[in-house]
Design a protein around this motif. Structure first.
Motif, PDB file in Angstrom:
ATOM      1  N   GLY A  63       0.826  -1.199   0.000  1.00  0.00           N
ATOM      2  CA  GLY A  63       0.000   0.000   0.000  1.00  0.00           C
ATOM      3  C   GLY A  63       0.861   1.250   0.000  1.00  0.00           C
ATOM      4  O   GLY A  63       1.506   1.560   1.006  1.00  0.00           O
ATOM      5  N   CYS A  65       0.102   4.507  -0.123  1.00  0.00           N
ATOM      6  CA  CYS A  65      -0.300   5.566   0.804  1.00  0.00           C
ATOM      7  C   CYS A  65       0.005   5.180   2.246  1.00  0.00           C
ATOM      8  O   CYS A  65       0.376   6.031   3.065  1.00  0.00           O
ATOM      9  CB  CYS A  65      -1.776   5.894   0.629  1.00  0.00           C
ATOM     10  N   ARG A  66      -0.154   3.944   2.555  1.00  0.00           N
ATOM     11  CA  ARG A  66       0.217   3.458   3.894  1.00  0.00           C
ATOM     12  C   ARG A  66       1.707   3.691   4.120  1.00  0.00           C
ATOM     13  O   ARG A  66       2.130   4.097   5.212  1.00  0.00           O
ATOM     14  CB  ARG A  66      -0.130   1.973   3.995  1.00  0.00           C
ATOM     15  N   ASN A  69       2.339   7.505   4.571  1.00  0.00           N
ATOM     16  CA  ASN A  69       1.961   7.932   5.917  1.00  0.00           C
ATOM     17  C   ASN A  69       2.987   7.459   6.950  1.00  0.00           C
ATOM     18  O   ASN A  69       3.292   8.166   7.918  1.00  0.00           O
ATOM     19  CB  ASN A  69       0.572   7.404   6.268  1.00  0.00           C
ATOM     20  N   GLU A 162      -5.647   6.382   2.354  1.00  0.00           N
ATOM     21  CA  GLU A 162      -5.204   5.020   2.052  1.00  0.00           C
ATOM     22  C   GLU A 162      -6.194   4.228   1.210  1.00  0.00           C
ATOM     23  O   GLU A 162      -5.921   3.076   0.849  1.00  0.00           O
ATOM     24  CB  GLU A 162      -4.865   4.293   3.354  1.00  0.00           C
ATOM     25  N   SER A 168      -3.553  -0.337  -2.890  1.00  0.00           N
ATOM     26  CA  SER A 168      -4.782  -0.187  -2.110  1.00  0.00           C
ATOM     27  C   SER A 168      -5.788  -1.245  -2.547  1.00  0.00           C
ATOM     28  O   SER A 168      -5.612  -1.914  -3.562  1.00  0.00           O
ATOM     29  CB  SER A 168      -5.374   1.207  -2.301  1.00  0.00           C
ATOM     30  N   GLU A 175      -3.761   9.421  -5.293  1.00  0.00           N
ATOM     31  CA  GLU A 175      -3.448   9.768  -3.904  1.00  0.00           C
ATOM     32  C   GLU A 175      -2.919  11.193  -3.754  1.00  0.00           C
ATOM     33  O   GLU A 175      -3.185  11.872  -2.764  1.00  0.00           O
ATOM     34  CB  GLU A 175      -2.448   8.768  -3.308  1.00  0.00           C
TER      35      GLU A 175
END
Length: 271
Positions: A63, A65-66, A69, A162, A168, A175
């Motif tokens: 992932g 975006c995970r 972050n 996310e 994802s 994103e």
């Protein structure tokens, strides 16, 4: 002022990271978030990353975006530059970014340009001049073109959504648009600067990857985020424009529209 280069990589991608490093300097730091799908990939960390200015943090799973972050949790001040593992920075890249934020104390986010290897074709269609950025209207920055003041973003509690991005569950991209829009909604100031900061291969225009069902679902979700229920007629128009030229596509226009609608409904149900 310190520039933090936030590098996200997955599995074998860790072996490419040394190529984006520049000579060490006091005002630049690298944080490499190494996401892995199997512990066997942890043995691939190159010795070239064993530098004082490089911090490697690990994250199991997938992932993008995970991962973004995750890497953001390791910086709390200065300027952050979003990075991938397949980039090349110019000799003046970091000075360009730092000087921009020193000169423009009023901005929280800065968007720059990507240069292509041939030096002729543009990576995308950019504004011709420096300008304030309000919302997605024809031009949207790519992740690798975005730098931001860490404190301004984190004080507003802004993170990457996310639901979107590679790895994802449903949506394969978008994103950066969601991140930038969240910043704007919180009152942060963004500005585009027509300066090249990174080298990356040109994006394809109209290739088959834009007509996958996941890409359609992503487009529908983004459209609903920005337009609400107007996304339904907007996607009818979008489908008609995409298929009207008679070019061969990997999916039918009807199926493509159905997946656009699935994206609209998914974004609405999960917001």
């Amino acid at each position: 002022m310190v520039l933090h280069v936030l590098v996200c990589t997955l599995d074998k991608g860790i072996t490419r990271v040394p190529h984006l490093l520049k000579p060490e300097r006091e005002d630049v730091r690298y944080v490499v978030s190494f996401q892995y799908s199997d512990e066997k990939f942890l043995s691939l960390i190159p010795d070239a990353l064993r530098r004082e200015d490089v911090r490697i943090v690990t994250l199991p799973g997938r992932g993008l975006c995970r991962n973004r972050n995750h890497v953001m949790t390791f910086v709390n001040d200065g300027i952050a530059l979003i990075a991938d593992d397949d980039l090349f920075y110019f000799e003046d890249t970091f000075d360009t970014i730092l000087d921009t934020f020193r000169t423009h104390e009023e901005i929280d986010l800065a968007f720059f340009k990507t240069k292509t290897p041939d030096g002729e074709s543009e990576y995308k269609k950019y504004p011709l001049v420096e300008k304030s950025y309000t919302r997605w209207k024809g031009y949207a920055p790519s992740s690798i073109e975005i730098a931001f003041r860490v404190e301004a973003v984190k004080q507003k509690g802004i993170w990457f959504d996310e639901r979107f991005g590679l790895g994802s569950a449903r949506l394969s991209g978008g994103e950066e648009l969601m991140f930038v829009d969240a910043c704007l909604k919180q009152g942060l100031q963004a500005r585009f600067f027509p300066k090249y900061i990174v080298l990356h291969p040109c994006m394809s225009n109209g290739d088959s990857s834009a007509f996958t069902l996941r890409a359609a679902m992503t487009m529908g979700a983004l459209c609903h985020h920005f337009k609400g229920w107007l996304a339904f007629p907007a996607m009818v128009k979008f489908t008609w424009q995409a298929f009207r030229k008679g070019e061969k596509r990997p999916v039918s226009p009807f199926k493509y529209y159905i997946w656009l609608v699935k994206g609209i409904l998914y974004e609405r149900a999960t917001r």
